[in-house]
Design an enzyme around this catalytic site. Structure first.
Site, PDB file in Angstrom:
ATOM      1  CG  HIS A   3      35.433  51.003  -4.249  1.00  0.00           C
ATOM      2  ND1 HIS A   3      36.557  50.418  -3.706  1.00  0.00           N
ATOM      3  CD2 HIS A   3      35.308  50.462  -5.493  1.00  0.00           C
ATOM      4  CE1 HIS A   3      37.098  49.579  -4.586  1.00  0.00           C
ATOM      5  NE2 HIS A   3      36.337  49.581  -5.672  1.00  0.00           N
ATOM      6  CD  GLU A   4      32.206  50.572  -7.747  1.00  0.00           C
ATOM      7  OE1 GLU A   4      32.715  50.925  -8.840  1.00  0.00           O
ATOM      8  OE2 GLU A   4      32.449  49.486  -7.212  1.00  0.00           O
TER       9      GLU A   4
ATOM     10  CG  HIS B 147      36.558  52.373  -9.818  1.00  0.00           C
ATOM     11  ND1 HIS B 147      37.880  52.060  -9.963  1.00  0.00           N
ATOM     12  CD2 HIS B 147      36.018  51.401  -9.029  1.00  0.00           C
ATOM     13  CE1 HIS B 147      38.145  50.950  -9.280  1.00  0.00           C
ATOM     14  NE2 HIS B 147      37.033  50.548  -8.713  1.00  0.00           N
TER      15      HIS B 147
ATOM     16  CG  HIS C 121      41.345  56.790 -12.441  1.00  0.00           C
ATOM     17  ND1 HIS C 121      41.940  55.597 -12.089  1.00  0.00           N
ATOM     18  CD2 HIS C 121      42.262  57.433 -13.204  1.00  0.00           C
ATOM     19  CE1 HIS C 121      43.160  55.554 -12.602  1.00  0.00           C
ATOM     20  NE2 HIS C 121      43.380  56.646 -13.290  1.00  0.00           N
TER      21      HIS C 121
END
Length: 600
Positions: free
Chosen positions: A391-392, A395, A398
């Site tokens: 998940h991180e 980020h 991105h």
């Protein structure tokens, strides 16, 4: 999970720490930039009253603003991340305080920009754009300012609001210090009867225990500590909500909710439709709760029974290096370039892995423009933390792509799209594991985990979103957010969302007191919409392959160069219609049926 007390920061091996030296080699370099920011802020004053005089002047003012805000971001991020390593460290408490004061000064210094630009006639702005090619970069900025015009105040009023920011952030700062530095919990006896310190990072590990007594004790210990501070925490949250209402009214928005949505150019219908659609699809969730109760062999299902795996004989310990390998393999559909960059980052000082005394709880991805992204973890050796890593890193990648492509003014994407990038990673990882894991019990474990992602990201975050909507409406109606009222509202929502099979324990009525996202108003609904969009994008990536991957990577490169809904449309998902959310809820229903067939 390690037993006994947490290690100190110095006891953590350097290979598992992030490398903040890539931002500043030391605190003296931070001090130099601090002085530089003060000088730049002083230079901004020279443009006051002149932004409409010529195209060149407007361009130079924009460029100076970018330079100031970029160095201020770097100063603030470094100080905060150093403090997050150990919130008890007085050196970085002080640097953080100074950086927050500087941020308020910076916002005050540039506060005249918006009202002054809006005072320039539209025809003059068009002429400026024709005269000065360099202003073309700021066309979207100027168009956005026109959209915001009804909610922009005079230069003097904007400066007052900017100077007030340091004060209005007090409730969030107080909560953070209570939650991360001051709050302690009664120790818990583990499965072997050994007394273990309960921390934020260890709480979920206890809640995943096969021993129901351990789960119950951790649950009671945690919420008992919050209950003892209920009056303080209610006052703190109430002050944060009043801040939201104050800003909405000052800026002439009809409500705090609409004020928050306005920033992303999202209509209130998107928010309300999410709540109504999830509430309309609660039966599959109730079915999941019934299945969980049956698989666990319980007479009663309590709130401390919803995190532990339903397969009792699966002991799936996943050490960090193995977790990194799982993430690498799971994200292979995104292409070699994506995976190689991600792994280089993981091994190259992007990630702070393990929990230590005083470290900020939870996980996040952050980092200032001009450097690589960073990820804070509090890794425990379980499947949930592998998904947190994925998940991180979503980020982080991105951010990496956005910083690589976009100028500073468009490099920072909105939260609405951020949660898409992180959840696509989780969804791809889950698909990979479901396809490659052959053991029946582990597959049941994975299905249970996937359903828990839906529960935590769609159902639970939507419940949070409804809670936020209710408490803001109560304050807007003149009511006080007492502990009793907050607990009553929260209890009722848990009863509605979890259904007749769940015993809603009184301890969980205090859960509102430990959710840091409530101090960033109307943030959490974006998890649910992001999960829905990510579900659609994941399907396209796996079904279409290269063309869908190319669109998705291009979406990551675009950063904040357009409104979130437009960016998602370019990636192939239209969040202005109910379809993506409904598709997501339909997937949940199918997964419940699949788990029933496999487990019963």
């Amino acid at each position: 999970m390690s037993k006994g007390n947490l290690p100190t920061r110095r006891e953590i091996d350097d290979q598992f720490k992030w490398r903040l030296e890539d931002i500043y080699p030391g605190d003296e370099a931070w001090e130099q930039d601090y002085r530089k920011a003060l000088d730049l802020a002083a230079r901004v004053e020279s443009f006051k009253g002149k932004l409409g005089t010529s195209a060149r002047t407007l361009l130079e003012a924009f460029q100076l603003q970018e330079q100031l805000e970029a160095v201020n971001e770097k100063i603030y991020t470094y100080a905060r991340m150093r403090r997050d390593e150990d919130n008890t460290n007085p050196v970085y408490q002080a640097l953080t305080d100074r950086s927050e004061s500087l941020s308020a000064q910076v916002q005050a210094a540039v506060s005249f920009y918006v009202p002054e630009i809006l005072a320039v006639p539209d025809e003059t702005i068009k002429q400026f754009l024709q005269e000065e090619p360099g202003l073309g970069l700021y066309r979207f900025v100027l168009e956005e300012l026109v959209r915001q015009k009804p909610h922009i105040l005079s230069a003097e009023e904007e400066q007052i609001i900017a100077r007030a920011e340091e004060v209005t952030q007090a409730s969030a700062n107080i909560f953070r210090m209570i939650n991360n530095a001051d709050l302690t919990f009664a120790p818990v006896q583990d499965e072997q009867g050994r007394e273990v310190e309960l921390t934020h990072g260890r709480y979920l590990k206890f809640m995943e225990s096969r021993d129901r007594r351990v789960r119950r004790d951790a649950f009671i210990s945690l919420y008992g500590s919050y209950r003892r501070l209920q009056n303080t925490l209610a006052a703190t949250l109430g002050a944060s909500v009043k801040k939201d209402v104050f800003y909405a009214r000052v800026r002439k928005h009809p409500s705090a909710l609409k004020a928050s949505l306005f920033a992303d150019n999202v209509s209130k219908e998107v928010y309300d439709n999410l709540i109504s659609m999830v509430r309309g699809s609660l039966e599959p969730f109730y079915r999941y709760m019934r299945l969980r109760k049956k698989l666990l062999g319980l007479d009663e299902l309590h709130m401390y029974d919803i995190y532990n795996p339903v397969v009792q004989d699966v002991d799936w310990k996943i050490l960090y290096p193995e977790g990194v390998n799982m993430v690498r393999e799971g994200l292979a559909p995104l292409g070699d370039a994506y995976v190689e960059t991600m792994v280089q980052g993981i091994n190259g000082g992007w990630v702070d892995v393990y929990e230590n005394k005083g470290k900020t709880s939870g996980a996040y991805s952050w980092g200032p423009y001009g450097t690589h992204p960073y990820v804070l973890l509090n890794y425990q050796d379980n499947l949930n933390n592998v998904f947190t890593l994925a998940h991180e890193m979503g980020h982080a990648m991105h951010t990496y792509y956005s910083f690589e492509t976009q100028p500073y003014v468009y490099a920072h994407y909105k939260i609405f799209t951020a949660e898409v990038a992180s959840t696509v990673n989780e969804s791809l990882l889950m698909q990979y594991l479901l396809q490659t894991v052959k053991d029946r019990d582990k597959k049941i474990y994975l299905l249970n985990h996937y359903l828990e992602q839906f529960r935590g990201t769609v159902y639970r975050q939507t419940m949070f979103a409804e809670f936020e909507k209710i408490i803001h409406e109560r304050v807007e109606a003149g009511e006080a957010l007492t502990p009793e009222l907050l607990c009553r509202i929260y209890h009722g929502l848990n009863v509605d969302y979890y259904g007749p099979e769940m015993v809603v324990d009184s301890e969980v009525d205090m859960e509102w007191a430990r959710i840091p996202h409530f101090y960033t108003a109307f943030y959490v609904y974006k998890y649910a919409t992001g999960f829905s969009a990510a579900t659609a994008l994941t399907r396209r990536i796996t079904e279409e392959g290269g063309s869908a991957v190319a669109r998705y990577i291009e979406f990551l490169h675009k950063g904040g160069s357009d409104y979130p809904l437009n960016l998602l449309k370019s990636a192939g998902v239209d969040m202005t219609i109910p379809q993506p959310v409904q598709e997501c809820l339909d997937v949940f229903a199918r997964l419940v049926a699949e788990l029933e067939d496999l487990a019963l």
